[in-house]
Design an enzyme around this catalytic site. Structure first.
Site, PDB file in Angstrom:
ATOM      1  N   GLY A  67     -86.505 -40.319 -84.603  1.00 55.16           N
ATOM      2  CA  GLY A  67     -85.326 -40.773 -83.854  1.00 55.16           C
ATOM      3  C   GLY A  67     -84.139 -41.086 -84.748  1.00 55.16           C
ATOM      4  O   GLY A  67     -84.283 -41.301 -85.953  1.00 55.16           O
ATOM      5  N   ARG A 126     -78.753 -47.199 -81.676  1.00 57.98           N
ATOM      6  CA  ARG A 126     -78.300 -48.578 -81.512  1.00 57.98           C
ATOM      7  C   ARG A 126     -77.910 -49.237 -82.832  1.00 57.98           C
ATOM      8  O   ARG A 126     -77.284 -50.288 -82.850  1.00 57.98           O
ATOM      9  CB  ARG A 126     -79.408 -49.392 -80.803  1.00 57.98           C
ATOM     10  CG  ARG A 126     -79.572 -49.014 -79.337  1.00 57.98           C
ATOM     11  CD  ARG A 126     -80.900 -49.481 -78.753  1.00 57.98           C
ATOM     12  NE  ARG A 126     -82.005 -48.588 -79.093  1.00 57.98           N
ATOM     13  CZ  ARG A 126     -83.254 -48.715 -78.640  1.00 57.98           C
ATOM     14  NH1 ARG A 126     -83.556 -49.724 -77.841  1.00 57.98           N
ATOM     15  NH2 ARG A 126     -84.204 -47.863 -78.997  1.00 57.98           N
ATOM     16  N   LYS A 170     -82.624 -44.278 -88.725  1.00 60.49           N
ATOM     17  CA  LYS A 170     -83.134 -45.653 -88.592  1.00 60.49           C
ATOM     18  C   LYS A 170     -84.249 -45.985 -89.567  1.00 60.49           C
ATOM     19  O   LYS A 170     -84.214 -47.029 -90.239  1.00 60.49           O
ATOM     20  CB  LYS A 170     -83.616 -45.884 -87.160  1.00 60.49           C
ATOM     21  CG  LYS A 170     -84.353 -47.208 -86.989  1.00 60.49           C
ATOM     22  CD  LYS A 170     -84.401 -47.703 -85.581  1.00 60.49           C
ATOM     23  CE  LYS A 170     -85.279 -46.901 -84.677  1.00 60.49           C
ATOM     24  NZ  LYS A 170     -85.380 -47.520 -83.342  1.00 60.49           N
ATOM     25  N   GLY A 179     -88.501 -37.479 -77.090  1.00 64.74           N
ATOM     26  CA  GLY A 179     -89.219 -38.692 -76.725  1.00 64.74           C
ATOM     27  C   GLY A 179     -90.512 -38.898 -77.506  1.00 64.74           C
ATOM     28  O   GLY A 179     -91.007 -37.995 -78.196  1.00 64.74           O
ATOM     29  N   LYS A 225     -74.606 -53.352-123.387  1.00 60.84           N
ATOM     30  CA  LYS A 225     -75.153 -52.136-122.781  1.00 60.84           C
ATOM     31  C   LYS A 225     -75.917 -51.338-123.815  1.00 60.84           C
ATOM     32  O   LYS A 225     -75.422 -51.144-124.925  1.00 60.84           O
ATOM     33  CB  LYS A 225     -74.007 -51.286-122.216  1.00 60.84           C
ATOM     34  CG  LYS A 225     -74.496 -50.073-121.477  1.00 60.84           C
ATOM     35  CD  LYS A 225     -73.623 -48.844-121.683  1.00 60.84           C
ATOM     36  CE  LYS A 225     -73.832 -48.231-123.042  1.00 60.84           C
ATOM     37  NZ  LYS A 225     -73.134 -46.956-123.234  1.00 60.84           N
ATOM     38  N   TYR A 282     -67.916 -57.261-126.133  1.00 59.70           N
ATOM     39  CA  TYR A 282     -68.574 -56.070-125.601  1.00 59.70           C
ATOM     40  C   TYR A 282     -69.414 -55.423-126.693  1.00 59.70           C
ATOM     41  O   TYR A 282     -68.886 -55.043-127.754  1.00 59.70           O
ATOM     42  CB  TYR A 282     -67.556 -55.037-125.071  1.00 59.70           C
ATOM     43  CG  TYR A 282     -68.250 -53.749-124.687  1.00 59.70           C
ATOM     44  CD1 TYR A 282     -69.231 -53.756-123.687  1.00 59.70           C
ATOM     45  CD2 TYR A 282     -67.981 -52.555-125.328  1.00 59.70           C
ATOM     46  CE1 TYR A 282     -69.918 -52.603-123.345  1.00 59.70           C
ATOM     47  CE2 TYR A 282     -68.660 -51.384-124.985  1.00 59.70           C
ATOM     48  CZ  TYR A 282     -69.628 -51.420-124.004  1.00 59.70           C
ATOM     49  OH  TYR A 282     -70.305 -50.280-123.670  1.00 59.70           O
ATOM     50  N   SER A 288     -64.241 -63.426-135.518  1.00 58.71           N
ATOM     51  CA  SER A 288     -63.729 -63.296-134.147  1.00 58.71           C
ATOM     52  C   SER A 288     -62.688 -62.192-134.029  1.00 58.71           C
ATOM     53  O   SER A 288     -61.979 -61.881-134.988  1.00 58.71           O
ATOM     54  CB  SER A 288     -63.098 -64.623-133.722  1.00 58.71           C
ATOM     55  OG  SER A 288     -64.103 -65.594-133.609  1.00 58.71           O
TER      56      SER A 288
HETATM   57  C1  UD1 Z   1     -90.573 -47.970 -77.773  1.00 60.80           C
HETATM   58  C2  UD1 Z   1     -91.508 -47.940 -76.541  1.00 60.80           C
HETATM   59  C3  UD1 Z   1     -91.496 -49.333 -75.911  1.00 60.80           C
HETATM   60  C4  UD1 Z   1     -91.912 -50.374 -76.920  1.00 60.80           C
HETATM   61  C5  UD1 Z   1     -91.035 -50.301 -78.195  1.00 60.80           C
HETATM   62  C6  UD1 Z   1     -91.623 -51.185 -79.268  1.00 60.80           C
HETATM   63  C7  UD1 Z   1     -91.419 -45.681 -75.588  1.00 60.80           C
HETATM   64  C8  UD1 Z   1     -90.861 -44.830 -74.550  1.00 60.80           C
HETATM   65  N1  UD1 Z   1     -91.027 -46.962 -75.611  1.00 60.80           N
HETATM   66  O1  UD1 Z   1     -89.266 -48.242 -77.321  1.00 60.80           O
HETATM   67  O2  UD1 Z   1     -92.421 -49.353 -74.811  1.00 60.80           O
HETATM   68  O3  UD1 Z   1     -91.845 -51.671 -76.352  1.00 60.80           O
HETATM   69  O4  UD1 Z   1     -91.017 -48.950 -78.706  1.00 60.80           O
HETATM   70  O5  UD1 Z   1     -90.795 -51.234 -80.393  1.00 60.80           O
HETATM   71  O6  UD1 Z   1     -92.224 -45.211 -76.382  1.00 60.80           O
HETATM   72  N2  UD1 Z   1     -89.215 -41.344 -81.980  1.00 60.80           N
HETATM   73  C9  UD1 Z   1     -89.555 -40.073 -82.358  1.00 60.80           C
HETATM   74  N3  UD1 Z   1     -89.186 -39.027 -81.561  1.00 60.80           N
HETATM   75  C10 UD1 Z   1     -88.539 -39.200 -80.393  1.00 60.80           C
HETATM   76  C11 UD1 Z   1     -88.192 -40.519 -80.002  1.00 60.80           C
HETATM   77  C12 UD1 Z   1     -88.552 -41.574 -80.813  1.00 60.80           C
HETATM   78  O7  UD1 Z   1     -90.157 -39.854 -83.398  1.00 60.80           O
HETATM   79  O8  UD1 Z   1     -88.257 -38.191 -79.721  1.00 60.80           O
HETATM   80  C13 UD1 Z   1     -89.572 -42.470 -82.868  1.00 60.80           C
HETATM   81  C14 UD1 Z   1     -88.382 -43.290 -83.314  1.00 60.80           C
HETATM   82  O9  UD1 Z   1     -87.877 -42.771 -84.549  1.00 60.80           O
HETATM   83  C15 UD1 Z   1     -88.973 -44.666 -83.477  1.00 60.80           C
HETATM   84  C16 UD1 Z   1     -90.138 -44.688 -82.509  1.00 60.80           C
HETATM   85  O10 UD1 Z   1     -90.385 -43.347 -82.133  1.00 60.80           O
HETATM   86  O11 UD1 Z   1     -89.444 -44.886 -84.799  1.00 60.80           O
HETATM   87  C17 UD1 Z   1     -89.839 -45.515 -81.269  1.00 60.80           C
HETATM   88  O12 UD1 Z   1     -88.604 -45.037 -80.693  1.00 60.80           O
HETATM   89  P1  UD1 Z   1     -87.495 -46.057 -80.239  1.00 60.80           P
HETATM   90  O13 UD1 Z   1     -86.342 -45.262 -79.758  1.00 60.80           O
HETATM   91  O14 UD1 Z   1     -87.288 -47.114 -81.201  1.00 60.80           O
HETATM   92  O15 UD1 Z   1     -88.227 -46.661 -78.929  1.00 60.80           O
HETATM   93  P2  UD1 Z   1     -87.954 -48.102 -78.292  1.00 60.80           P
HETATM   94  O16 UD1 Z   1     -86.797 -48.009 -77.382  1.00 60.80           O
HETATM   95  O17 UD1 Z   1     -87.957 -49.132 -79.304  1.00 60.80           O
HETATM   96 MG    MG Z   2     -87.846 -49.127 -81.363  1.00 62.15          MG
END
Ligand code: UD1
Ligand code: MG
Length: 484
Positions: free
Chosen positions: A15, A19, A26, A82, A355, A370, A409
């Site tokens: 991801g 945010r 991230k 997702g 250094k 220095y 000096s």
């Molecule tokens: C997710 C959970 C939520 C939980 C929370 C805990 C889902 C839908 N939701 O929400 O229930 O309470 O974590 O912290 O799973 N990622 C991928 N590929 C993607 C999307 C995300 O690898 O397509 C990775 C992100 O990089 C991240 C992790 O999955 O490290 C979680 O994604 P994030 O967007 O942080 O989910 P949350 O909204 O925190």
């Molecule tokens: Mg998260």
């Protein structure tokens, strides 16, 4: 721990982290002195899984560069549809593993023992899925756990899909799961992207498993802080604070005193010996190693520094990639850059920069100096304002100063140049040629005193001033004002 041949680890790290409002993915953001994904990988390593997969997407190359040296294999998810989709992308790489522990790349506080307990609970109940959950005073932002009965789960409801009567639920999904993979895949195949982001949620696979009568367990984390996810800058700061506090407490339990501990920042690999004192506002970074009975005074920053015993770093000093042997004193306001080695008993004082130099036993450079690319023997005194001119605009050149030398000096040492043992350099010299052992090097204009010159000058100036003065007629007020 024995290798666990049935087990794979999957870390979801593709991801973007919208945010965070950042150009950096991230999971590459740091907390507790390491990137989030590195923290998660380190917690998983002792499980000795047959395979560790990191699902990468945003800044895939950079995330892979962190993951691979830690023994993980990366799998590319593009586009990122997702958390459920991320698992589907990882499927092939999982090979013959029967079980998988799945973790988000953004929850770095998870501990190995908690993962071991999760796995044990999963096995002992012969469950299809076991979810690590936590009970939080403020569950906002997390998916909520809908319990079926006692220890089993019916579904996970994402924050955006909560009904009003579900908002009160304060048991949250940590996104850390253990799955029996042959039960996960058919459930995941049923999941549709029925949400506003049009993503395939791994959380929906949990509901599908439960609906088919599979055992889905929830295991509540003993310490809810372990599951904190980092979705925002505030989350990162909160998690960083927890790591830092734990590191300070570990050092204190080993006999290090820390004043106003909440102001002191220490990276994970730093060590310090008994009876060492850290004053407020100190930062110890990277691979810094500090001996026993050292004092690091307020505002000092040490990165990749190695200190012997009984070293004093006075206030507001900055040390990087340097070695300080026992009984050295530096600062206040000293700056040691890469490649500096101060031997036992050396002293580096205020506004002195060193250094890539070696300073011998008991040698002192106390003020405004220095020293670059210099090799200085023992018991030598470097006077205030001494400068090694090590750079000619193209190359760096060495300065070699022997034992028991006295550099007066405000001396300039134009490198390459050598000053032999027991030599003197007269104050204010610009040294461009070697000074032999035992010699005096003096290189400056000879002083001339002109008797009574000053009195004569003053008389001349006073006379000139008198002849310039206007007549007694008073100035008009308006004009004076205008001038002002
Ligand atoms: C997710 C959970 C939520 C939980 C929370 C805990 C889902 C839908 N939701 O929400 O229930 O309470 O974590 O912290 O799973 N990622 C991928 N590929 C993607 C999307 C995300 O690898 O397509 C990775 C992100 O990089 C991240 C992790 O999955 O490290 C979680 O994604 P994030 O967007 O942080 O989910 P949350 O909204 O925190
Ligand atoms: Mg998260």
């Amino acid at each position: 721990m024995k290798p666990n041949n049935d087990l794979a680890i999957v870390i979801l790290a593709a991801g973007k982290g919208t945010r965070l409002k950042s150009s950096l993915a991230k999971v590459l953001h740091p907390a507790g002195g390491r990137s989030l994904v590195e923290q998660v990988l380190r917690s998983c390593a002792p499980l000795k899984a047959r395979k560790t997969i990191v699902v990468v997407g945003h800044q895939a190359d950079r995330v892979t560069a962190v993951a691979e040296p830690l023994g993980a294999q990366s799998v590319l998810q593009h586009p990122q549809n997702g958390t459920g989709h991320a698992m589907l992308v990882a499927r092939r790489a999982l090979g013959n593993a029967k079980f998988a522990i799945v973790l988000p790349g953004d929850a770095p506080l998870i501990r190995t023992t908690t993962l071991q307990a999760l796995l044990a609970a999963h096995h002992s109940a012969n469950a299809s899925a076991t979810i690590l959950t936590a009970v939080l005073a403020d569950p906002s932002g997390y998916g909520r756990i809908l319990r079926k009965s006692g220890s089993t789960v019916a579904a996970i409801v994402e924050e955006s899909q909560l009904r009003d009567d579900q908002r009160e639920i304060n048991e949250i999904n940590s996104s850390i799961y253990c799955f029996t993979l042959q039960k996960l895949w058919p459930a995941l195949a049923q999941v549709k992207p029925n949400n506003k982001h049009r993503e395939i949620y791994l959380t929906d696979a949990v509901a599908a498993m439960a609906a088919q009568g599979e055992t889905v367990l929830a295991q509540i984390a003993a310490d809810s802080r372990e599951v904190l996810g980092c979705n925002t800058r505030a989350d990162l700061a909160a998690v960083d604070r927890i790591f830092r506090e734990a590191k300070r407490e570990a050092l204190m339990s080993e006999g290090v005193s820390i004043q106003l501990p909440e102001t002191v920042l220490i990276d994970p690999e730093v060590t310090a010996g008994e009876d060492t004192l850290l004053e407020p506002g100190v930062q110890l970074l990277g691979t810094t190693k500090i001996g026993a009975r050292c004092v690091i005074r307020t505002g000092s920053v040490l990165a990749d520094a190695v200190l012997g015993d009984d070293v004093t770093v006075e206030a507001h000093s900055v040390v990087a990639q340097s070695r300080l042997d026992s009984d050295v004193i530096i600062g206040p306001f000293a700056r040691l850059r890469g490649g500096t080695h101060l031997k036992s008993g050396a002293r580096i004082g205020n506004f002195v920069e060193v250094k890539n130099s070696t300073v011998g036993e008991g040698t002192k450079a106390m003020h405004l100096t220095y020293l670059g690319d210099a090799k200085i023997g023992s018991k030598t005194n470097i006077g205030a304002g001494t400068i090694t001119c090590n750079y000619d605009g193209f190359h760096k050149h060495p300065t070699t100063i022997g034992n028991r030398v006295f550099i007066g000096s405000d001396s300039i040492l134009v490198a390459p140049v050598r000053v032999g043992d027991n030599a003197y350099v007269a104050a204010g010299s610009t040294i461009t040629e070697n000074v032999p052992p035992e010699a005096l090097g003096i290189a400056r204009g000879r002083q001339v005193n002109k008797p009574k010159w000053a009195a004569k000058k003053r008389r001349e100036l006073a006379a000139a001033e008198k002849s310039r003065k206007p007549s007694k007629k008073p100035r008009k007020n308006s004009r004076a004002k205008k001038r002002r």
